[in-house]
Design an enzyme around this catalytic site. Structure first.
Site, PDB file in Angstrom:
ATOM      1  N   LYS A   1       6.036  13.671 -14.668  1.00  0.00           N
ATOM      2  CA  LYS A   1       5.387  14.647 -13.777  1.00  0.00           C
ATOM      3  C   LYS A   1       6.275  14.898 -12.565  1.00  0.00           C
ATOM      4  O   LYS A   1       6.445  16.035 -12.119  1.00  0.00           O
ATOM      5  CB  LYS A   1       4.000  14.138 -13.361  1.00  0.00           C
TER       6      LYS A   1
ATOM      7  N   ASP B   1      -6.280  17.829 -12.476  1.00  0.00           N
ATOM      8  CA  ASP B   1      -6.602  17.361 -13.835  1.00  0.00           C
ATOM      9  C   ASP B   1      -7.838  18.075 -14.384  1.00  0.00           C
ATOM     10  O   ASP B   1      -8.140  17.973 -15.569  1.00  0.00           O
ATOM     11  CB  ASP B   1      -6.858  15.847 -13.827  1.00  0.00           C
TER      12      ASP B   1
ATOM     13  N   GLN C   1      -3.526   8.634 -11.736  1.00  0.00           N
ATOM     14  CA  GLN C   1      -3.082   8.342 -13.096  1.00  0.00           C
ATOM     15  C   GLN C   1      -4.006   7.304 -13.735  1.00  0.00           C
ATOM     16  O   GLN C   1      -4.269   6.255 -13.161  1.00  0.00           O
ATOM     17  CB  GLN C   1      -1.626   7.824 -13.054  1.00  0.00           C
TER      18      GLN C   1
END
Ligand code: NDP
Length: 304
Positions: free
Chosen positions: A52, A121, A96
């Site tokens: 990322k 997300d 995460q």
């Protein structure tokens, strides 16, 4: 033989789209920024966070990596999220997963603390709700990336019969809403589904998102169907395969990644298929970058 839907090709198109928008934002003095919080030392998570970060660097998004120790408490993590929520120079926030054991049970509370406008997300209940009622919102990256790929590849969704195997909040359920919003007739299957192959054989678009290596075999697929393989499974290589690769002068690792689809045989009858690796995984990261840009735009619209 099926057309191979290469993740690299489509993710590059998506990144080009993002680059243009990022340049536009920067010309107005706004530098899109993504904060990624990693708690603990999970090796796979470290790889994902690194990927990322690299994608952000490539596109000119500011990447803020926040590494917290395994013993971080729920309160400490929530305080960090609060701080990022109130920082107007941070546009996207991502925690995460998986979280370490000690705080895993608080996952929902932790994710829900992220400002919905910064929730790149797309896991916040407000964003999930917006997706269900068809309002513009931040959408989970993997299903959103798959849809974008179908659109870029010119694969007809309107009127298609779509079947999804898997009903997770991250992949299956949002995929259902995205396909339905584009006028596919959608069926979602799961571990209690009876006569699964009878259903999958009806699919013009088949999405495999179950986490079972090579589960979808050629007899479960309608000829010429489009197959999207979301699964990522690590499996042992057979002794024969290792020998063969060695005889080709290669130095194979004992394990490899495979999808939920028996690629070798399904490829022979499908119309189009995503490979694993090199398929959906790349789209997910490219879509995350698009979501950071989108979050930036939503925050600007919200301030006006
Ligand atoms: P989950 O484990 O959360 O969900 C799996 C789903 O598959 C469940 O709904 C389950 O049914 C269903 N399922 C399991 N076994 C069967 C079966 N035998 N027949 C029918 N349905 C079955 O997984 P995720 O959605 O999080 O991930 C799915 C896969 O996608 C994994 O391999 C994961 O690694 C991969 N993934 C890849 C991403 C990428 O970027 N490429 C991103 C996210 C995930 P039930 O609900 O009844 O238990």
């Amino acid at each position: 033989m099926a057309k191979i839907l290469e993740g690299k090709f489509f993710s590059n198109l998506m990144k080009d789209e993002s680059k243009k928008k990022i340049e536009e934002l920067k010309s107005h003095g706004i530098e899109p920024a993504l904060a990624v919080i990693l708690v603990g030392e999970d090796p796979a998570s470290q790889v994902y966070v690194r990927n990322k970060h690299l994608a952000c660097e490539e596109l000119g998004i500011k990447s803020i990596e926040i590494k917290l120790p395994t013993e971080t408490s729920k309160e400490e993590l929530l305080a960090k999220i609060d701080q990022l929520n109130s920082d107007s120079n941070v546009h996207g926030i991502l925690v995460q997963l998986p979280l370490p054991k000690a705080i895993k049970s608080h996952e929902e509370e932790i994710l829900n603390r992220i400002d919905p406008l910064k929730d790149v997300d797309g896991f916040h209940p407000m964003n999930v709700g917006n997706l269900v009622i068809g309002k513009p919102t931040l959408i989970p990256c993997t299903p959103a990336g798959c849809i974008k790929m179908l659109e870029l590849a010119g694969i007809e969704i309107d009127g298609a019969r779509a079947v999804i195997i898997g009903r997770s909040n991250i992949v299956g359920k949002p995929m259902f809403h995205l396909l339905m919003a584009r006028h596919a007739t959608v069926t979602i299957c799961h571990s209690h589904t009876q006569n699964l192959a009878d259903i999958t054989r009806q699919a013009d678009i088949l999405v495999a998102a179950m986490g079972k290596p090579r589960f979808v075999t050629a007899d479960m697929v309608k000829p010429s169907a489009t197959i999207i393989d979301v699964g990522i499974n690590r499996v042992e290589r057979s002794a024969d395969e290792i020998e063969k690769l060695k005889s080709e002068g290669k130095n194979p690792k004992p394990t490899k990644l495979v999808g939920d689809v028996d690629f070798e045989n399904v490829e022979k009858i499908a119309g189009a298929i995503t490979p694993v690796p090199g398929g959906v995984g790349l789209l997910t990261v490219a879509m995350l970058m698009q979501n950071v840009v989108r979050a930036c735009e939503l925050q600007i619209e919200n301030r006006i």
